[in-house]
Scaffold this active site. Structure first.
Site, PDB file in Angstrom:
ATOM      1  CG  LEU A  49      33.781  81.272  -0.086  1.00 16.27           C
ATOM      2  CD1 LEU A  49      32.688  82.097   0.594  1.00 16.27           C
ATOM      3  CD2 LEU A  49      33.266  79.884  -0.422  1.00 16.27           C
ATOM      4  CG  ASP A  50      35.586  79.542  -7.000  1.00 16.52           C
ATOM      5  OD1 ASP A  50      36.787  79.822  -6.848  1.00 16.52           O
ATOM      6  OD2 ASP A  50      35.174  78.405  -7.297  1.00 16.52           O
TER       7      ASP A  50
END
Length: 310
Positions: A49-50
């Site tokens: 996930l960013d």
């Protein structure tokens, strides 16, 4: 006098942690923190996930890492907030604003555009991504001001629903195949609406069959006297596969890597009609691993649990 550092002894820990990743932390940093809390030897995450994104990040420990690839391949669900009328160089809220436009679209306009993105679509990966070209991540080229040609990839948007719209913010729920960039989807929706857009917020709510119901935070881990109690069992990753229970003799043969003709074993309940991956247990309920259940009810071992072989 030279200080002698004592190497920390880590434990063999098996299980799955459904972490609610906080904003501002990379997936790898979140993994390192969770691994430290568990004092675990081996751990890995199941798709990044960013840093600006939050939500479900399944972390696999020990034997569970053998099955993490399944989650990399799994469909995922997100709640995303798209900021209409503003484009950034990264496609998300962390980038520099490139262009600002007026937003005049209606909810009917949005519904019509969303319909165009449901089903199989082609998507060009962003320059700010971890995809590599000549061994170098694309985001490194992007930071140097270099833009490379990227080939469009086939992805599938299984579900794309409007949750709310209060201009300029558009909130959507997306269920998509692996390899889908929600940043790019947000940008493409903005382009189709004629005003441009970037992704303002992103929260992952489902990975395969795993949901947010039993998520824990890093704060939960820090406060818990025995954080390993927060782990789900290894087979939490395998719940979508049919279950087969083997007797002691067949379990032993399975763990030795032998193919088993279960059609000749009337006492063993098998999934019919079915061909594909299955999860295998012994009569004590212990997970032995996964297998491929094929034609003529032949069971072929696939991935085995090391502790079950001891």
């Amino acid at each position: 006098m030279t200080e002698v550092r004592v190497k920390r002894v880590r434990d063999a820990v098996d299980g799955v942690l459904l972490l609610d990743k906080p904003v501002g932390l990379s997936s790898n940093d979140a993994l390192i923190k969770a691994k430290r809390f568990m004092n675990a030897k081996k751990a890995g995450h199941t798709g990044t996930l960013d840093p600006f994104a939050t939500g479900l990040l399944p972390l696999c420990f020990g034997e569970a890492t053998k099955f993490s690839q399944d989650l990399l391949e799994a469909d995922k669900t997100y709640l995303a907030t798209v900021h209409l009328g503003q484009r950034t160089d990264t496609g998300d809220t962390e980038g520099q604003v490139l262009e600002t436009r007026d937003v005049s679209c209606t909810q009917a306009d949005i519904e019509a555009v969303l319909a165009r993105f449901r089903g199989p679509i082609k998507q060009v990966p962003p320059m700010y991504s971890a995809l590599k070209r000549d061994g170098k991540p694309l985001y490194e080229y992007a930071r140097e001001g270099v833009v490379l040609e990227r080939e469009a990839r086939d992805v599938t948007i299984h579900k794309l629903e409007l949750v709310s719209y209060e201009a300029p913010f558009l909130k959507i729920e997306v269920t998509c195949s692996k390899g889908t960039y929600i940043r790019v989807l947000g940008e493409d929706i903005g382009a189709a609406l004629g005003c441009g857009a970037h992704l303002n917020a992103l929260r992952r709510t489902q990975v395969g069959a795993l949901t947010t119901d039993k998520m824990v935070t890093l704060e939960d881990l820090a406060a818990h006297a025995a954080p390993r109690e927060l782990l789900a069992p290894v087979d939490a990753l395998l719940s979508s596969f049919p279950r087969i229970v083997l007797n002691a003799e067949l379990a032993k043969r399975f763990l030795h890597g032998q193919r088993l003709p279960l059609g000749k074993e009337p006492s063993i309940a098998v999934p019919t009609p079915y061909e594909g991956r299955v999860r295998i247990y012994d009569e004590a309920g212990r997970l032995l691993g996964t297998g491929i259940f094929g034609e003529y009810a032949i069971l072929a071992p696939e991935r085995l649990i090391a502790s079950a072989q001891a």
